[in-house]
Design an enzyme around this catalytic site. Sequence first.
Site, mmCIF file in Angstrom:
data_model
loop_
_atom_site.group_PDB
_atom_site.id
_atom_site.type_symbol
_atom_site.label_atom_id
_atom_site.label_comp_id
_atom_site.label_asym_id
_atom_site.label_seq_id
_atom_site.Cartn_x
_atom_site.Cartn_y
_atom_site.Cartn_z
ATOM 1 N N GLY A 101 -6.414 -56.752 -8.528
ATOM 2 C CA GLY A 101 -6.990 -57.203 -9.807
ATOM 3 C C GLY A 101 -6.824 -56.151 -10.875
ATOM 4 O O GLY A 101 -6.394 -55.025 -10.596
ATOM 5 N N ARG A 104 -7.973 -51.564 -14.504
ATOM 6 C CA ARG A 104 -8.177 -50.783 -15.739
ATOM 7 C C ARG A 104 -7.522 -51.470 -16.935
ATOM 8 O O ARG A 104 -7.261 -50.836 -17.947
ATOM 9 C CB ARG A 104 -7.599 -49.402 -15.573
ATOM 10 C CG ARG A 104 -6.147 -49.459 -15.123
ATOM 11 C CD ARG A 104 -5.543 -48.181 -15.373
ATOM 12 N NE ARG A 104 -4.261 -48.098 -14.707
ATOM 13 C CZ ARG A 104 -3.540 -47.033 -14.765
ATOM 14 N NH1 ARG A 104 -3.970 -46.006 -15.433
ATOM 15 N NH2 ARG A 104 -2.387 -46.982 -14.151
ATOM 16 N N ASP A 135 -11.163 -44.836 -11.840
ATOM 17 C CA ASP A 135 -12.025 -44.734 -13.026
ATOM 18 C C ASP A 135 -11.721 -45.739 -14.127
ATOM 19 O O ASP A 135 -12.400 -45.765 -15.147
ATOM 20 C CB ASP A 135 -11.921 -43.309 -13.591
ATOM 21 C CG ASP A 135 -10.491 -42.936 -13.936
ATOM 22 O OD1 ASP A 135 -9.607 -43.826 -13.868
ATOM 23 O OD2 ASP A 135 -10.243 -41.763 -14.270
ATOM 24 N N GLY A 136 -10.661 -46.525 -13.960
ATOM 25 C CA GLY A 136 -10.339 -47.512 -14.991
ATOM 26 C C GLY A 136 -9.698 -46.921 -16.237
ATOM 27 O O GLY A 136 -9.508 -47.607 -17.232
ATOM 28 N N ARG A 193 -1.520 -53.813 -24.695
ATOM 29 C CA ARG A 193 -0.343 -54.536 -24.197
ATOM 30 C C ARG A 193 -0.402 -55.988 -24.651
ATOM 31 O O ARG A 193 -1.483 -56.552 -24.809
ATOM 32 C CB ARG A 193 -0.319 -54.550 -22.666
ATOM 33 C CG ARG A 193 -0.352 -53.229 -22.011
ATOM 34 C CD ARG A 193 0.162 -53.360 -20.599
ATOM 35 N NE ARG A 193 -0.750 -54.068 -19.709
ATOM 36 C CZ ARG A 193 -0.587 -54.065 -18.378
ATOM 37 N NH1 ARG A 193 0.435 -53.429 -17.841
ATOM 38 N NH2 ARG A 193 -1.438 -54.715 -17.610
ATOM 39 N N ASP A 268 2.098 -57.776 -6.937
ATOM 40 C CA ASP A 268 1.123 -57.801 -8.026
ATOM 41 C C ASP A 268 1.735 -57.265 -9.317
ATOM 42 O O ASP A 268 1.094 -57.304 -10.370
ATOM 43 C CB ASP A 268 -0.143 -57.001 -7.667
ATOM 44 C CG ASP A 268 0.178 -55.595 -7.201
ATOM 45 O OD1 ASP A 268 0.959 -55.445 -6.245
ATOM 46 O OD2 ASP A 268 -0.339 -54.628 -7.792
HETATM 47 P P1 AMP Z 1 -0.346 -50.317 -9.976
HETATM 48 O O1 AMP Z 1 0.349 -49.714 -8.808
HETATM 49 O O2 AMP Z 1 -0.439 -49.428 -11.182
HETATM 50 O O3 AMP Z 1 0.184 -51.660 -10.339
HETATM 51 O O4 AMP Z 1 -1.893 -50.514 -9.548
HETATM 52 C C1 AMP Z 1 -2.313 -51.184 -8.389
HETATM 53 C C2 AMP Z 1 -3.771 -51.559 -8.515
HETATM 54 O O5 AMP Z 1 -4.591 -50.409 -8.707
HETATM 55 C C3 AMP Z 1 -4.051 -52.489 -9.690
HETATM 56 O O6 AMP Z 1 -4.962 -53.451 -9.279
HETATM 57 C C4 AMP Z 1 -4.609 -51.550 -10.739
HETATM 58 O O7 AMP Z 1 -5.454 -52.207 -11.633
HETATM 59 C C5 AMP Z 1 -5.352 -50.513 -9.904
HETATM 60 N N1 AMP Z 1 -5.444 -49.206 -10.582
HETATM 61 C C6 AMP Z 1 -4.447 -48.321 -10.822
HETATM 62 N N2 AMP Z 1 -4.910 -47.230 -11.479
HETATM 63 C C7 AMP Z 1 -6.231 -47.432 -11.688
HETATM 64 C C8 AMP Z 1 -7.281 -46.681 -12.326
HETATM 65 N N3 AMP Z 1 -7.077 -45.492 -12.897
HETATM 66 N N4 AMP Z 1 -8.517 -47.215 -12.320
HETATM 67 C C9 AMP Z 1 -8.766 -48.404 -11.754
HETATM 68 N N5 AMP Z 1 -7.834 -49.148 -11.146
HETATM 69 C C10 AMP Z 1 -6.578 -48.689 -11.107
HETATM 70 MG MG MG Z 2 -0.088 -53.254 -11.243
#
Ligand code: AMP
Ligand code: MG
Length: 517
Positions: A101, A104, A135-136, A193, A268
């Site tokens: 989901g 952030r 931390d989002g 975005r 995702d």
């Molecule tokens: P990504 O590999 O960047 O597509 O991220 C995979 C998942 O981790 C997604 O659901 C992102 O929303 C979550 N995510 C990545 N970085 C953060 C962050 N700093 N804080 C919260 N969620 C994160």
């Molecule tokens: Mg992602």
Amino acid sequence: MAALNEKEFQNAFIQAFEGDDSGDRTPRQTPGKLYSRAAPTPVESPELLAWSKELATQMEIDPPSQEEVEILSGNKLTDSMQPYAACYAGHQFGNWAGQLGDGRAITLGEWSSKNGIFELQLKGAGPTAYSRHADGRAVLRSSVREYLMSEAMHHLGVPTTRALALVSTGDKVLRDMFYNGNPEYEPGAIVTRVAPSFLRFGNFELLAAQRETKKLQQLVNWTIDRYYPHLTESDRIIKWFEEVVQKTAFLMSEWQRVGFVHGVMNTDNMSILGLTIDYGPFSFLDHYDHSFTPNTTDLPGRRYAFGNQPSIGYWNLGRLANAISLLFEDTEELEKALESYEKIFWDYYYGMMGRKLGFEKVGKDEKELISRFEKVLSGIQPDITLFYRLLADLPSEATPEVIIKHLEPAFYNDLKPKEQEVLATLLTDYSKMRKNSRLSEEAIKRLMNRNNPRIILRNYLLHQAIEELEKGENKLFLRLQEAMKTPYASEGFEDLVQKRPQWAETKAGCSMLSCSS
Ligand code: AMP
Ligand code: MG
């Protein structure tokens, strides 16, 4: 034109689907929900670093006032905004990861204009129900990369989500950039975005995994009605999937054309509209190498290496097909549509490579030559961007020595005699084919230079721009922002049209990147 703080936002997605309306941002599972409401968390002292004028014009948005910068940083909402984080799932590095989901990213709402409806999303706006242990937030480094790169991809003509604005937050964010136990505080930032939709394969996988067949059917119908409205017949779900296959194949061939490596092609991160989405540890190729992956997390298997991307596109489509198979009694048609990927991809691929080489059409001889190019270039590993631009100007009637000399600026190493010989033979055959073309030399050059970029956002350039920005200097950042708008131009920005310098070869952030952002 309309102002961000005055215009009425639409909220079609959350009106259509069941979500968690509590506003609670404690990390948790939300079965059966397609989103959770989540207000952005305020930041200390937002400052506008960049604004994409072209995109704003297309969306008919006025340049932001200081008050509107507060909106772009999550400090202020208008009455019509109903911020939420979408819930999705996915396969990460080939394994089922369950619920994921927007951890952030917070969608503020939908902005309508005569050029279409756009979702506005703040990336780095604080925790949501899907932040898990994180931390989002987002750091300046990764936000600058996403801002510049998504706009650069747009100007290269590659389907992509866009970036409207970049703000620094004034807050510090703790990151262990290389996951080696050395966390450091970095400046925080937020990218606004924009895309018609941020729906991913993972949104469909989530509902399938939860056996929420009705909701899955509803999401598929909604996606088709809104984004594939030309599909109206009773077999529209299969026709829709065929289009997703086709768009994904096209995207993969476009990434090959410009030398883009995404780095994290988890399901995702696969857009249902065939857009490049979720810019993380991406990179352009400098030297030509099919096994290159910019992502340190991907190093053991190189699953997401440059040359693997087309087959990963197919694998990911398989996961989507599997999810929507719940809606079919008989999956034969679905399997057929999935299997059509290979031919569709290769047709795009040969057409694309043909244009890179200046061929008017691609038949058996051209295909053979394209394969030889692949093989020879994989061995020599020239700078692939410089190589194709030099190739367009290859002198006709040249001797092998002249050919090699002409291409020399693209080589990272001196060629061995055998390599020189193989390359010269290939290019002599290529020149012959070019001479026999029905197109004039001028037309061939034009075709090639429309398909081979001259300016790409190399990682070392991004790295330098980020280092400067962290010191409060935005000269290179602004230059890159300007240069990437004309990636095919034949002149200007000469200093950016260079091979990767030697110092950048092994430097962290220039050759290898982590997901830590
Ligand atoms: P990504 O590999 O960047 O597509 O991220 C995979 C998942 O981790 C997604 O659901 C992102 O929303 C979550 N995510 C990545 N970085 C953060 C962050 N700093 N804080 C919260 N969620 C994160
Ligand atoms: Mg992602």
